[in-house]
Structure formats: C-alpha cells, structure tokens
Design a protein around this motif. Structure first.
Motif, PDB file in Angstrom:
ATOM      1  N   UNK A  27       0.555  -1.290   0.204  1.00 43.68           N
ATOM      2  CA  UNK A  27       0.413  -0.288  -0.028  1.00 43.68           C
ATOM      3  C   UNK A  27       0.644   1.429  -0.187  1.00 43.68           C
ATOM      4  N   UNK A  28       1.745   0.797   0.247  1.00 36.31           N
ATOM      5  CA  UNK A  28       2.859   2.423   0.424  1.00 36.31           C
ATOM      6  C   UNK A  28       4.145   2.406  -0.618  1.00 36.31           C
ATOM      7  N   UNK A  29       3.833   2.011  -2.187  1.00 34.02           N
ATOM      8  CA  UNK A  29       4.618   1.580  -2.500  1.00 34.02           C
ATOM      9  C   UNK A  29       3.931   1.971  -3.978  1.00 34.02           C
ATOM     10  N   UNK A  30       4.786   2.132  -5.256  1.00 32.26           N
ATOM     11  CA  UNK A  30       4.364   1.478  -6.667  1.00 32.26           C
ATOM     12  C   UNK A  30       5.471   1.590  -7.688  1.00 32.26           C
ATOM     13  N   UNK A  31       4.873   0.945  -8.496  1.00 31.67           N
ATOM     14  CA  UNK A  31       5.713   0.073  -9.448  1.00 31.67           C
ATOM     15  C   UNK A  31       6.330   1.190 -10.444  1.00 31.67           C
ATOM     16  N   UNK A  32       7.319   1.128 -10.766  1.00 29.67           N
ATOM     17  CA  UNK A  32       7.886   2.127 -11.733  1.00 29.67           C
ATOM     18  C   UNK A  32       8.078   1.438 -12.983  1.00 29.67           C
ATOM     19  N   UNK A  33       8.544  -0.032 -12.807  1.00 29.10           N
ATOM     20  CA  UNK A  33       8.891  -0.198 -14.320  1.00 29.10           C
ATOM     21  C   UNK A  33       8.386  -1.990 -14.090  1.00 29.10           C
ATOM     22  N   UNK A  34       7.711  -2.597 -14.831  1.00 31.44           N
ATOM     23  CA  UNK A  34       8.393  -4.217 -15.275  1.00 31.44           C
ATOM     24  C   UNK A  34       8.912  -4.435 -16.722  1.00 31.44           C
ATOM     25  N   UNK A  35      10.026  -5.206 -16.578  1.00 31.61           N
ATOM     26  CA  UNK A  35      10.675  -5.561 -17.948  1.00 31.61           C
ATOM     27  C   UNK A  35      10.550  -6.490 -17.576  1.00 31.61           C
ATOM     28  N   UNK A  36      10.293  -7.331 -19.261  1.00 32.95           N
ATOM     29  CA  UNK A  36      10.487  -8.624 -19.369  1.00 32.95           C
ATOM     30  C   UNK A  36      11.039  -9.416 -20.740  1.00 32.95           C
ATOM     31  N   UNK A  37      11.470  -9.813 -21.119  1.00 32.89           N
ATOM     32  CA  UNK A  37      12.561 -10.452 -21.963  1.00 32.89           C
ATOM     33  C   UNK A  37      12.636 -12.187 -21.989  1.00 32.89           C
ATOM     34  N   UNK A  38      11.469 -11.950 -22.643  1.00 33.15           N
ATOM     35  CA  UNK A  38      11.774 -14.111 -22.436  1.00 33.15           C
ATOM     36  C   UNK A  38      10.931 -14.031 -21.602  1.00 33.15           C
ATOM     37  N   UNK A  39      11.900 -15.161 -20.583  1.00 35.36           N
ATOM     38  CA  UNK A  39      11.114 -16.100 -18.859  1.00 35.36           C
ATOM     39  C   UNK A  39      12.181 -14.698 -17.840  1.00 35.36           C
ATOM     40  N   UNK A  40      12.808 -13.635 -18.188  1.00 29.53           N
ATOM     41  CA  UNK A  40      13.222 -12.829 -17.382  1.00 29.53           C
ATOM     42  C   UNK A  40      12.513 -11.661 -17.527  1.00 29.53           C
ATOM     43  N   UNK A  41      12.979 -11.806 -15.726  1.00 24.45           N
ATOM     44  CA  UNK A  41      11.780 -10.131 -15.630  1.00 24.45           C
ATOM     45  C   UNK A  41      13.097  -9.492 -14.614  1.00 24.45           C
ATOM     46  N   UNK A  42      12.614  -8.074 -14.854  1.00 27.65           N
ATOM     47  CA  UNK A  42      13.224  -7.039 -14.468  1.00 27.65           C
ATOM     48  C   UNK A  42      12.084  -6.282 -13.436  1.00 27.65           C
ATOM     49  N   UNK A  43      11.805  -6.009 -12.345  1.00 30.88           N
ATOM     50  CA  UNK A  43      11.292  -4.714 -11.350  1.00 30.88           C
ATOM     51  C   UNK A  43      11.905  -4.387 -11.163  1.00 30.88           C
ATOM     52  N   UNK A  44      10.731  -2.781 -10.733  1.00 30.30           N
ATOM     53  CA  UNK A  44      11.568  -1.536 -10.059  1.00 30.30           C
ATOM     54  C   UNK A  44      10.482  -0.912  -9.039  1.00 30.30           C
TER      55      UNK A  44
END
Length: 362
Positions: A27-44
């Motif tokens: 509740x006290x955070x937000x998603x900056x980005x979700x990057x998906x390359x095939x089966x690899x994921x990077x979340x900030x």
C-alpha cells in the motif's frame, strides 16, 4: 503471453505480504517499471518510506515471490525510495522544509517515551531518511542529554536558530537555551508560545520526518500542539502496565478527536531477561500494548525489552541505535521505524501505491 505474465507479476506484488511490514508494504509503494524479456523479468519498485538497510532483504523476498511464477526463469528486483509529504489535519498546511511531522506521545510520564523518540529518529536516519527532532517537553527536556549535545544553537539573523546536529539528525530543544538544572516555571500559554517558536523559528533543512517528543499528558499544551502543528501521524508509547495503558488510551483518543492518524503502538519495557540466569519476567505485566492495538484497530509497531543498556546508552548521549547499531536492541528500533514509515505511507496513499491497473508500460 507477455501481457498475461505482466498481470500475474502485478497481482503478486499487490498481494505481497512482507514478514516485517505486512500489507503496508504494497500500500505504501508503487511500481516504477516491469521489464520482460522472454522468461526473464526485471521489476523496479519505489518505496514511499525509508528502507536503505532493509532493502536487500526485502528485494530478496520479492525476487523469490516473482521467481516462483510459472514462466519466470530469472527475476531481478530493484528498489528506490521517495518519501512524499503526507496530509496533515484538515485546515493546516504542510510546514516549510518538513515533509512529515510525527508526534511520539505517551500521555503519561515515566514510560520511556523520550528514549523511544530518540531511537526512532535515529533509526529512520539509519534507513536513509533526513530526520529532525523537536523536544516539545518544556518542563523536562531530555533530548539534549540523550543526543549528547552541549552548547547553544547559532543564529545568523538574530531571529531564527540553526538546528543542533548530532548523530546525523537535526534537533531543537528549550534545553539548548537554558541551564540543564534550571526549572521552567511558566504557565500554559507561555509554554505553548515557546513550543511554536522552537518549531517555527528553527531553520529546519529539508527533512523527511520531524519527530516531536511530546510532553506527557493530554492537557492544553498537548491539545494545542495537536491542533496547530500539521501532524502527519502519531505514535503512542506505553508499558504493559494497566495504569500506563489507561493513559495511553486517552492519548490515542485525543489524536483521533483532532483527526491525526495514529500510526501504531510501541510497548516499552515489555519483557525483562535476567543478564545472569536468562530468566524472562514480565515485570510490568504483559499484552497491554497489544490490547490497545486490538481495541483501536491500529498496529502494534513493536515491543521493546526492559534492558539496562537502553538506559545507559541514552544517559551517555549515544542511544542504542548508534551505540550498538548491529545489536538486537537497535534491530527492534529499526523494525519499529520501518513499520511506522510504511504505515504512514500506506494510510496516505503511499508513493502512488500498487494501482489496480498497470500504468507502467516500460
């Protein structure tokens, strides 16, 4: 396929229940980005509260949760933090140079409120926040001794004071302006005026949090402070003892009446462990803070032991968080600070929060 995975990642983050922060993390955070390359994921993710020391453990837990999703072979999680200003009581504007003012109150003397306030401020600073301390106890200022500060504050214009610095935090107290043993024999209106001057005539420098060590009681001074100072929230300190929790309940209700959200309860002197034999004893009773938290539907931010080192460190001017930063006592205070920060961010809408719809498209 990518959209489906993105939606499942988003749902996982929204439902993530951190072992320390609980639901307040999401509740006290937000998603900056979700990057998906095939089966690899990077979340900030952007946290709306300070968590510099805790971020590694938090990122590891988030990484494990995302890695467990079908279709994910590798996950990376990055955390940033941006502490916003939160809304104060209706009719009061935010204070210049201070994002959030948080009152630490007990409504009763002798429960260790000032020690908790000092360590809470230092714990927030250790997590990466810019923190100040206002000692609002005119009759019994404790913070100069606890923060190990001597001398008087400087003034550059003969109208305002520069905050005193110690252990990385800014502070102001009537104790800096008078002799330590000089009694204050002022009546209520003079006390209120002095407090407003200490707050308004100090050149606070870009604070994320100003912790206010409130005077004990729920009288005119406390009520005036709660009505005139733009408080983002309040923390109630009590011991488990029934006579202490009775007053703590009164303090909590005072903040409710002036529309100041209570961020949680801190139970001090909860348990004593004998340093010689290890015997555990609830000297002041047990469960008092938990009962208040349950009755008023607010979190129990943490329980602190009755430990001689807490008193010794405070008396020496080096509170536990700085005297033994890796010790168990400091860990307790940092957990309380983290929960308080996350709770404040959550009830105020966070840094944007995890919204029902994904707004980030890389």
């Amino acid at each position: 396929m990518e959209d489906d995975l993105r939606a499942r990642i988003h749902a996982t983050l929204r439902a993530f229940d951190d072992t320390l922060l609980g639901e307040h993390f999401a509740l006290g955070s937000r998603i900056e980005s979700i990057e998906i390359e095939g089966d690899r994921v990077r979340v900030v993710l952007e946290l709306g509260f300070p968590a510099a020391r805790y971020s590694t453990a938090l990122a590891d837990r988030l990484k494990a949760a995302i890695s467990a999703l079908p279709g994910v072979s590798e996950a990376k999680v990055g955390l940033t933090q941006a502490i916003p200003s939160h809304t104060a009581q209706p009719g009061l504007d935010a204070f210049r140079g201070i994002k959030n003012i948080v009152a630490v109150s007990s409504a009763k003397g002798g429960v260790g409120k000032s020690t908790v306030a000092a360590n809470l401020a230092l714990a927030l600073a250790s997590e990466g926040a810019a923190v100040g301390m206002l000692d609002a106890d005119i009759y019994g200022p404790s913070q100069p001794r606890m923060l190990g500060i001597r001398g008087k504050p400087e003034t550059k214009d003969n109208k305002t004071f520069e905050p005193m610095m110690s252990h990385g935090i800014q502070s102001m107290s009537i104790g800096y302006l008078i002799d330590e043993e000089q009694p204050m024999v002022w009546r209520g209106p003079m006390v209120t005026q002095a407090l407003q001057q200490l707050l308004n005539e100090t050149n606070w420098r870009a604070l994320d949090y100003l912790i206010v060590d409130m005077p004990p009681g729920t009288g005119d001074t406390q009520l005036t402070l709660s009505q005139r100072v733009p408080l983002a929230g309040a923390v109630i300190v009590t011991t488990p003892q029934d006579i202490a929790t009775l007053d703590a309940r009164k303090g909590l209700q005072m903040f409710n009446k002036v529309n100041v959200p209570v961020l949680g309860i801190v139970e001090n002197m909860s348990l004593h462990v004998c340093s010689h034999c290890g015997h555990e004893e609830h000297i002041f009773g047990s469960g008092g803070g938990e009962r208040i938290a349950h009755d008023y539907q607010v979190p129990l931010l943490g329980a602190l032991p009755l430990d001689i080192s807490i008193r010794e460190n405070a008396d020496s001017g080096h509170p536990s968080v700085v005297a033994d930063p890796e010790g168990s006592i400091a860990q307790h205070y940092r957990q309380i600070a983290l929960r308080m920060g996350a709770r404040l961010s959550a009830i105020a809408g966070g840094a944007g929060s995890f919204m029902p719809e994904i707004v980030d498209e890389d």
